[in-house]
Design a protein around this motif. Sequence first.
Motif, PDB file in Angstrom:
ATOM      1  N   ALA A   1     -22.108  30.234-123.884  1.00  0.00           N
ATOM      2  CA  ALA A   1     -20.852  30.303-124.932  1.00  0.00           C
ATOM      3  C   ALA A   1     -21.126  30.265-126.260  1.00  0.00           C
ATOM      4  O   ALA A   1     -20.843  30.906-127.118  1.00  0.00           O
ATOM      5  N   LEU A   2     -21.762  29.246-126.896  1.00  0.00           N
ATOM      6  CA  LEU A   2     -21.612  29.033-128.239  1.00  0.00           C
ATOM      7  C   LEU A   2     -22.519  30.042-128.759  1.00  0.00           C
ATOM      8  O   LEU A   2     -22.108  30.742-129.893  1.00  0.00           O
ATOM      9  N   ARG A   3     -23.646  30.443-128.337  1.00  0.00           N
ATOM     10  CA  ARG A   3     -24.419  31.530-128.838  1.00  0.00           C
ATOM     11  C   ARG A   3     -23.906  32.795-128.900  1.00  0.00           C
ATOM     12  O   ARG A   3     -23.838  33.428-129.849  1.00  0.00           O
ATOM     13  N   ILE A   4     -23.214  33.151-127.679  1.00  0.00           N
ATOM     14  CA  ILE A   4     -22.485  34.240-127.623  1.00  0.00           C
ATOM     15  C   ILE A   4     -21.373  34.249-128.780  1.00  0.00           C
ATOM     16  O   ILE A   4     -21.300  35.379-129.393  1.00  0.00           O
ATOM     17  N   ALA A   5     -20.542  33.347-128.905  1.00  0.00           N
ATOM     18  CA  ALA A   5     -19.591  33.123-129.782  1.00  0.00           C
ATOM     19  C   ALA A   5     -19.846  33.477-131.161  1.00  0.00           C
ATOM     20  O   ALA A   5     -19.315  34.334-131.945  1.00  0.00           O
ATOM     21  N   LEU A   6     -21.004  32.957-131.459  1.00  0.00           N
ATOM     22  CA  LEU A   6     -21.569  32.704-133.005  1.00  0.00           C
ATOM     23  C   LEU A   6     -22.097  34.462-133.169  1.00  0.00           C
ATOM     24  O   LEU A   6     -21.622  35.000-134.202  1.00  0.00           O
ATOM     25  N   ALA A   7     -22.874  35.093-132.154  1.00  0.00           N
ATOM     26  CA  ALA A   7     -23.424  36.499-132.594  1.00  0.00           C
ATOM     27  C   ALA A   7     -22.299  37.253-132.648  1.00  0.00           C
ATOM     28  O   ALA A   7     -22.218  38.063-133.229  1.00  0.00           O
ATOM     29  N   VAL A   8     -21.315  37.464-131.577  1.00  0.00           N
ATOM     30  CA  VAL A   8     -20.082  37.987-131.835  1.00  0.00           C
ATOM     31  C   VAL A   8     -19.416  37.889-133.181  1.00  0.00           C
ATOM     32  O   VAL A   8     -19.092  38.982-133.820  1.00  0.00           O
ATOM     33  N   THR A   9     -19.071  36.696-133.522  1.00  0.00           N
ATOM     34  CA  THR A   9     -18.334  36.721-134.960  1.00  0.00           C
ATOM     35  C   THR A   9     -18.914  37.021-135.943  1.00  0.00           C
ATOM     36  O   THR A   9     -18.729  37.690-136.647  1.00  0.00           O
ATOM     37  N   LEU A  10     -20.399  36.288-136.218  1.00  0.00           N
ATOM     38  CA  LEU A  10     -20.951  36.693-137.364  1.00  0.00           C
ATOM     39  C   LEU A  10     -21.684  38.152-137.367  1.00  0.00           C
ATOM     40  O   LEU A  10     -21.554  38.936-138.328  1.00  0.00           O
ATOM     41  N   GLY A  11     -21.951  38.494-136.166  1.00  0.00           N
ATOM     42  CA  GLY A  11     -22.894  39.829-136.120  1.00  0.00           C
ATOM     43  C   GLY A  11     -21.670  40.973-136.307  1.00  0.00           C
ATOM     44  O   GLY A  11     -21.870  42.051-137.294  1.00  0.00           O
ATOM     45  N   SER A  12     -20.462  40.966-135.780  1.00  0.00           N
ATOM     46  CA  SER A  12     -19.447  42.070-135.929  1.00  0.00           C
ATOM     47  C   SER A  12     -18.773  41.835-137.417  1.00  0.00           C
ATOM     48  O   SER A  12     -18.547  42.822-138.151  1.00  0.00           O
ATOM     49  N   ALA A  13     -18.701  40.525-137.929  1.00  0.00           N
ATOM     50  CA  ALA A  13     -18.126  40.411-139.269  1.00  0.00           C
ATOM     51  C   ALA A  13     -19.183  41.188-140.343  1.00  0.00           C
ATOM     52  O   ALA A  13     -18.813  41.876-141.328  1.00  0.00           O
ATOM     53  N   THR A  14     -20.562  40.998-140.278  1.00  0.00           N
ATOM     54  CA  THR A  14     -21.478  41.531-141.014  1.00  0.00           C
ATOM     55  C   THR A  14     -21.468  43.195-141.135  1.00  0.00           C
ATOM     56  O   THR A  14     -21.388  43.735-142.169  1.00  0.00           O
ATOM     57  N   THR A  15     -21.445  43.577-139.837  1.00  0.00           N
ATOM     58  CA  THR A  15     -21.462  45.156-139.878  1.00  0.00           C
ATOM     59  C   THR A  15     -20.286  45.809-140.459  1.00  0.00           C
ATOM     60  O   THR A  15     -20.236  46.605-141.080  1.00  0.00           O
ATOM     61  N   VAL A  16     -18.789  45.132-140.062  1.00  0.00           N
ATOM     62  CA  VAL A  16     -17.946  45.609-140.462  1.00  0.00           C
ATOM     63  C   VAL A  16     -17.655  45.356-142.191  1.00  0.00           C
ATOM     64  O   VAL A  16     -17.377  46.487-142.618  1.00  0.00           O
ATOM     65  N   ALA A  17     -18.029  44.233-142.661  1.00  0.00           N
ATOM     66  CA  ALA A  17     -17.984  44.054-143.979  1.00  0.00           C
ATOM     67  C   ALA A  17     -18.955  44.996-144.664  1.00  0.00           C
ATOM     68  O   ALA A  17     -18.278  45.704-145.840  1.00  0.00           O
TER      69      ALA A  17
END
Lengths: 230, 110
Positions: free
Chosen positions: A92-108
């Motif tokens: 869960a932790l790794r998935i949560a971090l990847a989803v949050t930071l990964g999607s924030a980076t590409t959208v930003a």
Amino acid sequence: MMILLQTPLFWTALTIGAFLLGQQVYRLTGNLVLLPPILTGIGLVVVTLKLTDTPYTTYMEGGHYLHDMLQPLIVMLAVPLFLQLRALRQDALRIALAVTLGSATTVACAWWLTSWWIGDPMLSQTMLTKSITTPVAVAITGQLGGDPSLAAAFVILSGLLGVIMILPILTLMRIQRPETVGITLGVCAHAIGTSRALDLGEREAAYAITAMILTATLHAVVLPLLVSLF
Amino acid sequence: MTGLLILLAFLMAGTLVQHWTSAPIPPSIIGMLLLLVFLISQRKVPAALTSITQSLAPILPLFLIPVSVGVITHEQLVREHGLLLLLILAISLIPGTLVCGWIMSRGKRS
């Protein structure tokens, strides 16, 4: 014959027919990911509208019967999310971090480039939903000042580009683990990425579906709040 | 049809919650979150929901065609900025992929 073009249900039928034909084309091309049924479907409907000189509003009198189903379908996303969350709890932790930071980076990145290079606020706001699976993107873009049709187009194009670009980039990074591939396809290429993940394997698919729905849920809750603050 | 009725019931619940709280979140998303909480509390998916999901999930893209066709109302914009928008979408995938790939390769291997 021409009377049919004024009949709303003709356009409903045409849309269903175009999608079924798209499914056939997809199968005949050996599940070519770059030719998903939705793309063929959209193409066929657009060509028909152009040839018959039918305005979009006339088409939508029939199209909205299908369109209105999107809302219960969004509710339905809870089912696969629940099943996957139960299966992937230990990661869960790794998935949560990847989803949050990964999607924030590409959208930003997309938002910033659009504001900088084009400077049309409507297009920048529409870019905000580019990492959200299409039905959810369409549902929230209005609140963000974006346009639903363009939002759908951006998401679908992102998915197609993602399927082309993501695997080579990960290979360059010397990453081949199914978990990583699945999460990246889900976060950056949503539904089209997920269907690519399904071709790769079960583990890739499980991670891609989780990433796609988590990203959509997170963005659907956070983006309207963020935008209402500014 | 029971499955569809359950989905519509959660959508209505989402609509009410949205109305009462005036949260800036679409009713469908609230409905989805409520259904997720319900499923977690039940610890399993009711058979009716499983069957509606199996029949509707594969054809979900069909329901997206009408809104996507609306791009034709933006012909001017597409002609003017289409290539640039495509380039932006492509470029923005690179940092996203790097971040996802990097985070997912951290930590112990499962």
